[in-house]
Design a protein around this motif. Structure first.
Motif, PDB file in Angstrom:
ATOM      1  N   UNK A 109      31.168  35.170  48.885  1.00 22.01           N
ATOM      2  CA  UNK A 109      31.762  36.155  48.580  1.00 22.01           C
ATOM      3  C   UNK A 109      30.601  36.906  47.696  1.00 22.01           C
ATOM      4  N   UNK A 110      30.147  36.186  47.345  1.00 23.85           N
ATOM      5  CA  UNK A 110      28.813  36.782  45.648  1.00 23.85           C
ATOM      6  C   UNK A 110      27.799  37.186  47.155  1.00 23.85           C
ATOM      7  N   UNK A 111      27.255  35.880  48.422  1.00 26.49           N
ATOM      8  CA  UNK A 111      25.783  36.392  49.205  1.00 26.49           C
ATOM      9  C   UNK A 111      26.861  37.742  50.109  1.00 26.49           C
ATOM     10  N   UNK A 112      28.174  38.070  49.996  1.00 25.47           N
ATOM     11  CA  UNK A 112      28.292  39.313  51.094  1.00 25.47           C
ATOM     12  C   UNK A 112      28.499  40.201  50.400  1.00 25.47           C
ATOM     13  N   UNK A 113      28.506  40.317  48.757  1.00 29.16           N
ATOM     14  CA  UNK A 113      28.336  41.388  48.185  1.00 29.16           C
ATOM     15  C   UNK A 113      27.052  42.098  48.301  1.00 29.16           C
ATOM     16  N   UNK A 114      25.992  40.786  48.115  1.00 34.81           N
ATOM     17  CA  UNK A 114      24.834  41.398  47.540  1.00 34.81           C
ATOM     18  C   UNK A 114      24.152  41.921  49.224  1.00 34.81           C
ATOM     19  N   UNK A 115      24.536  41.044  50.134  1.00 33.46           N
ATOM     20  CA  UNK A 115      23.761  41.683  51.658  1.00 33.46           C
ATOM     21  C   UNK A 115      24.249  43.232  51.757  1.00 33.46           C
ATOM     22  N   UNK A 116      25.477  43.689  51.601  1.00 30.88           N
ATOM     23  CA  UNK A 116      25.836  45.028  51.745  1.00 30.88           C
ATOM     24  C   UNK A 116      25.078  45.570  50.823  1.00 30.88           C
TER      25      UNK A 116
END
Length: 543
Positions: A109-116
């Motif tokens: 989830x942290x990786x997804x938040x950073x990318x978006x």
């Protein structure tokens, strides 16, 4: 590309061997009473395991040894001390697995938040680079991703709060099967079929081994001739057909794979753990035996590199392998070992096992080790990173890299083959850049995967992936072979051309004793060690 933008590449290492063995065999000749007794015992112990898992999850991170002992005493009254020990151990293993999966989900989830968040901060239509995606294509997509960012932040906040509180979400029997109950048509199951699978997954019929006890297990006992006996729980003791509250099955079990090893352990009363389970689709009962084995002596990395090795590139449908000598030079032709990962799990497992068997047989004939990448697509499967690349996300999600590496190591140990694990960083990119074109010819089409296998092998051998400078053509130097030998990384002038020799260098000019060297004997060292380069004595002049 600047070196500062490249991530650190880990050093290669020899993969350790497996620490345990598990074998499975069907129980043949079971009577109807055997099936009824196993169903009752499995259902009773399964209900106890569910209640124990609930109590363990309720305790969270505040759980201590006193609570463990209290739970075990409560279970002993409803079963036995050994059954209670097996249930509590399985409960703690499942709780620990859920905690690790929870942490991995948080990282995802942290990786997804950073990318978006990064893509939202860029202008709409901004082009990305190879290392980072750009902005979103349209304003509508930007709006949808902004909404998804709020959803992911909410999920991330809930998961973090659950982890701090020690809360985990576990479903005995599996979440996928539990959700299938609400949509039986999509699961292609009837209510009766779903209920049978659900009950079978939630039964508990497994016992840990005990060294020194008869046949290595006091709870589920299997004799050398295949007789299976089970210690019944206290409420079901009236079903016993043997002394001391035991039930002996009419069916027998025989292990074909590793049967001799199992028989040696059982005859010596060494610990063997057993698990009895039902295959609902086939309607057959199986017995799985497992035990730990001493660690295998790891071969030093220098010994694994002695005769060269085989570099293997793992792909979605095949292994691309190439044999390299100890200097990192490709030998012979590349090979491919195909497999198909479409279909049920049993079919996929058989395909991978067959491909690995052919690869290992080739390595055994060559007498060399195998180099493979330490792949992990845990951070590569998010749709936020690859955007609309649904086919690519499906591709990497379907590659069982962890299971494949574990199976390769376990199969290689049986054949005495060493597995060298390397960092997967840039192997495909650099292999295609430095090796794909030079290894292609009129009769051989070298693919990007073949070149990646060469890159993996060179990294395992301790060489750089980049090829050395091509030697000068014939008739412009005395020989080409001296540039094909490997030289140490710190050798001065190893990438330069040979020093110019005075005098004419063509055959059309007659030899001049004053300007040419004696060619009766060459003093160039051809088979120099890896850490040396060619050496030539000073020029000899005639009178």
């Amino acid at each position: 590309m600047a070196n500062s933008t490249l991530r650190t590449i880990e050093a290669p290492f020899v993969a350790p061997g497996p620490s345990g063995v598990a074998i499975r065999a069907g129980i043949k000749g079971m009577s109807q009473r055997d099936r009824e007794v196993l169903l009752l015992v499995g259902a009773h112990l399964g209900s106890l395991a569910s209640a124990d898992l609930k109590a363990r999850c309720r305790a969270g991170t505040d759980h201590d040894s006193d609570q463990w002992a209290e739970r075990k005493r409560a279970l002993t009254e409803e079963s036995s001390s050994r059954w209670a020990g097996s249930i509590t151990k399985a409960t703690h293993d499942q709780w620990g697995l859920a905690r690790r999966a929870q942490l991995a989900h948080i990282h995802n989830l942290e990786a997804g938040v950073r990318t978006i968040a990064r893509r939202l901060s860029q202008p709409v239509g901004e082009k990305g680079t190879k290392r980072a995606p750009g902005g979103y294509r349209t304003r509508q997509e930007w709006f949808q991703k902004a909404r998804r960012l709020h959803v992911l932040k909410g999920r991330l906040e809930r998961e973090r709060s659950d982890r701090e509180a020690g809360v985990v979400h576990v479903v005995r029997g599996g979440k996928r099967l539990a959700r299938g109950r609400h949509n039986l048509e999509a699961a292609q199951l009837t209510e009766y079929e779903w209920r049978r699978r659900w009950d079978a997954e939630r039964w508990f019929l497994q016992a840990d081994g005990e060294s020194g006890k008869r046949f290595g297990n006091e709870t589920i006992r299997v004799s050398c001739d295949g007789e299976v006996g089970i210690k019944l729980p206290a409420p079901l003791a009236h079903l016993a057909n043997a002394p001391r509250g035991r039930y002996v099955l009419d069916g027998r079990v025989g292990f074909r794979h590793r049967g001799e090893q199992w028989a040696d352990r059982v005859s010596a009363n060494r610990a063997v753990a057993y698990r009895v389970h039902l295959d609902v689709d086939r309607g057959r009962w199986y017995l799985t035996a497992s035990w730990t084995i001493p660690p295998v002596q790891i071969v030093p990395l220098t010994a694994a590199r002695a005769n060269g090795l085989i570099g293997v590139d793992t792909n979605a449908d095949h292994f691309a392998a190439w044999r390299l000598d100890e200097h990192g030079n490709p030998m012979g032709e590349p090979r491919r070992f195909l497999y198909d990962l479409d279909g049920p799990a049993t079919y996929r497992d058989a395909q991978v096992r067959h491909a690995l068997t052919r690869l290992l047989r080739w390595a055994r004939r060559e007498g060399v080790s195998i180099a493979i990448e330490d792949l992990d697509f845990g951070a590569e499967k998010t749709r936020e990173k690859h955007g609309r690349g649904k086919r690519f996300r499906k591709l990497i999600s379907g590659m069982p890299v962890a299971k494949l590496r574990a199976r390769l190591v376990s199969m290689a140990v049986e054949l005495g083959i060493t597995i060298v694990v390397v960092d997967p960083a840039y192997t495909s990119r650099w292999g295609a850049e430095h090796w794909q074109k030079p290894l292609s010819s009129k009769n051989r089409k070298t693919t990007r995967h073949d070149a990646a296998g060469v890159a993996i092998g060179r990294r395992a051998l301790g060489h750089r992936i980049r090829r050395r400078t091509a030697p000068p053509p014939h008739n412009q130097s005395d020989c080409v072979r001296h540039r094909t030998a490997q030289a140490g990384h710190g050798t001065h002038g190893r990438e330069e051309t040979r020093p110019r020799v005075p005098g004419p260098r063509t055959r059309s000019v007659s030899p001049d004793a004053a300007r040419t060297r004696v060619t009766s004997a060459s003093t160039t060292v051809r088979d120099a060690p890896v850490d040396q380069v060619w050496v030539q004595d000073s020029l000899l002049l005639t009178d």
